[in-house]
Design a protein around this motif. Structure first.
Motif, mmCIF file in Angstrom:
data_model
loop_
_atom_site.group_PDB
_atom_site.id
_atom_site.type_symbol
_atom_site.label_atom_id
_atom_site.label_comp_id
_atom_site.label_asym_id
_atom_site.label_seq_id
_atom_site.Cartn_x
_atom_site.Cartn_y
_atom_site.Cartn_z
ATOM 1 N N HIS A 1 29.509 -42.607 -59.049
ATOM 2 C CA HIS A 1 30.662 -42.619 -58.154
ATOM 3 C C HIS A 1 31.922 -42.533 -59.000
ATOM 4 N N TYR A 2 33.069 -42.402 -58.321
ATOM 5 C CA TYR A 2 34.305 -42.050 -59.002
ATOM 6 C C TYR A 2 35.188 -43.265 -59.281
ATOM 7 N N ASP B 1 32.504 -34.662 -52.552
ATOM 8 C CA ASP B 1 33.877 -34.496 -53.015
ATOM 9 C C ASP B 1 34.907 -35.370 -52.305
ATOM 10 N N GLU B 2 34.503 -36.114 -51.283
ATOM 11 C CA GLU B 2 35.471 -36.940 -50.567
ATOM 12 C C GLU B 2 35.880 -38.130 -51.435
ATOM 13 N N ILE B 3 37.175 -38.306 -51.637
ATOM 14 C CA ILE B 3 37.649 -39.368 -52.530
ATOM 15 C C ILE B 3 38.880 -40.056 -51.959
ATOM 16 N N GLU B 4 39.153 -41.242 -52.482
ATOM 17 C CA GLU B 4 40.425 -41.902 -52.240
ATOM 18 C C GLU B 4 41.404 -41.430 -53.307
ATOM 19 N N TYR C 1 37.652 -38.388 -60.491
ATOM 20 C CA TYR C 1 37.011 -37.235 -59.868
ATOM 21 C C TYR C 1 37.301 -35.970 -60.680
ATOM 22 N N ASN D 1 41.397 -42.618 -56.932
ATOM 23 C CA ASN D 1 40.317 -42.207 -57.842
ATOM 24 C C ASN D 1 40.403 -40.737 -58.248
ATOM 25 N N GLN D 2 41.536 -40.082 -57.971
ATOM 26 C CA GLN D 2 41.661 -38.652 -58.254
ATOM 27 C C GLN D 2 41.402 -38.327 -59.730
ATOM 28 N N GLU E 1 34.228 -46.535 -52.022
ATOM 29 C CA GLU E 1 33.642 -45.861 -53.187
ATOM 30 C C GLU E 1 32.349 -46.528 -53.630
ATOM 31 N N ASP F 1 26.669 -41.011 -50.925
ATOM 32 C CA ASP F 1 27.682 -40.790 -49.892
ATOM 33 C C ASP F 1 27.466 -41.680 -48.672
#
Length: 356
Positions: free
Chosen positions: A82-83, A108-111, A118, A114-115, A180, A151
């Motif tokens: 996880h990211y 690919d869904e992120i907060e 990712y 956490n960019q 996450e 996910d």
């Protein structure tokens, strides 16, 4: 020429025997409360799960040192669970130290927070990335490597002898420890009788989904503690009692995980249901779980140094704080018959177990 051919033929059986007699090797690399687990199959293929922190390339260098200890020239498969920065922070530096074949992980869904982490994965894995879902397998030759979560989704049906779990009737429920953590890619590795469960940072809420009302995972041989041993947000008793691990590895840091508190996962009260009492101390909860034969720690917990709240010093890889830490690893060497030996690289201490 015939003599050389004859000698060559004599050597073939011994070479084949040596290849077949290789053990499954698992290294828990000290990334001081992050996560980095290196698996080398009997075939010689390798898989790394997570890359630790970014901190000064420290963790990338420790992972690289473990790959050299294992005799690797590349990492065949890299799983990013996880990211979060303690799991993917070390990737840019590591990718400069050793070739990485194929990348596996969640979607690919992120907060927004956490960019950066990712982007670490996207940049390093360009054209070599596979998004996995529960039920998928990572093709590590010689070891079944099953994705059991990804996910926020879990396996749909029980495996590995799982079934109804009587511990669920009055088990405590807790809220999620964050999106996450719920999205983690969790793995179950099977090598003959030996089964290794690594759910990385999956939280109490998801553990309960795995365990109640039906245990979807069955029992396991070796369990890597979720959330680094911080068992407010993980370590649900109904889950631990269902999977019944023989040996546990605590991937904690000197001041992270074991002995710490996770206030994000609040208890959820259910009207009319009284929850069962359970051991609140993380280490003691593990030690009192049914069938446990050994608990190993990456670090002495400096958050709670009480000897009763840590395992035997011989089974702790690192005793000091980060500034002085040497980054010792723990390794399990697993034979085809299910016997496995866990070794502490700090002192050479080892214990041998037999998978049930």
């Amino acid at each position: 020429m015939p003599r050389l051919l004859f000698l060559g033929l004599l050597l073939i059986p011994s070479v084949m025997l040596n290849a077949q007699s290789r053990n499954l090797e698992i290294y828990w690399i000290d990334v001081e409360g992050g996560a980095a687990t290196l698996i080398v199959s009997p075939s010689g293929e390798s898989m790394l799960v997570d890359t630790g922190f970014e901190v000064g390339d420290r963790d990338a260098k420790r992972i690289y040192a473990a790959t050299q200890q294992a005799g690797l020239k590349k990492i065949d498969y890299l799983v990013i669970s996880h990211y979060h920065g303690d799991h993917v922070g070390g990737l840019p530096a590591l990718s400069k130290l050793i070739p990485i074949g194929r990348f596996y992980g969640r979607g690919d869904e992120i907060e927004a927070v956490n960019q950066k982490w990712y982007d670490n994965l996207k940049n390093a894995s360009a054209g070599k990335r596979t998004i996995v879902k529960p039920g998928d397998e990572i093709p590590l030759k010689g070891v079944q490597t099953l994705v059991v979560s990804s996910d926020a989704k879990l396996l749909a049906k029980p495996i590995n002898g799982g079934g109804p779990n009587p511990l669920c009737a009055n088990a405590e429920q807790k809220a999620s420890a964050g999106p996450e953590n719920a999205n983690v890619v969790g793995l179950l590795l099977t090598y003959g009788k030996f089964k290794f469960l690594n759910l990385i940072d999956l939280d109490w809420q998801k553990e309960m989904e795995f365990a109640c009302p039906v245990n979807k995972l069955g029992t396991v041989t070796l369990y890597q503690s979720s959330r680094h041993g911080s068992f407010d947000g993980a370590g649900a008793p109904a889950f631990l009692g269902a999977i019944k691990p023989q040996v546990m590895i605590m991937n904690n840091g000197p001041k992270k995980g074991l002995g710490g508190k996770d206030d994000r996962a609040k208890p959820l009260s259910i009207p009319g249901v009284q929850t069962a009492a359970y051991e609140r101390n993380s280490y003691l909860r593990l030690a009192k779980s049914p069938g446990v034969e050994g608990i190993w720690q990456e670090h002495l917990s400096l958050l709670d140094k009480d000897p009763a709240h840590n395992t035997s010093p011989d089974m702790i890889a690192n005793m000091e704080d980060s500034a002085e830490c040497q980054g010792h690893w723990i390794r399990a060497s697993v034979a085809a018959d299910g016997k496995f030996t866990v070794t502490n690289s700090r002192n050479g201490f080892s214990k041998t177990y037999a998978a049930r």
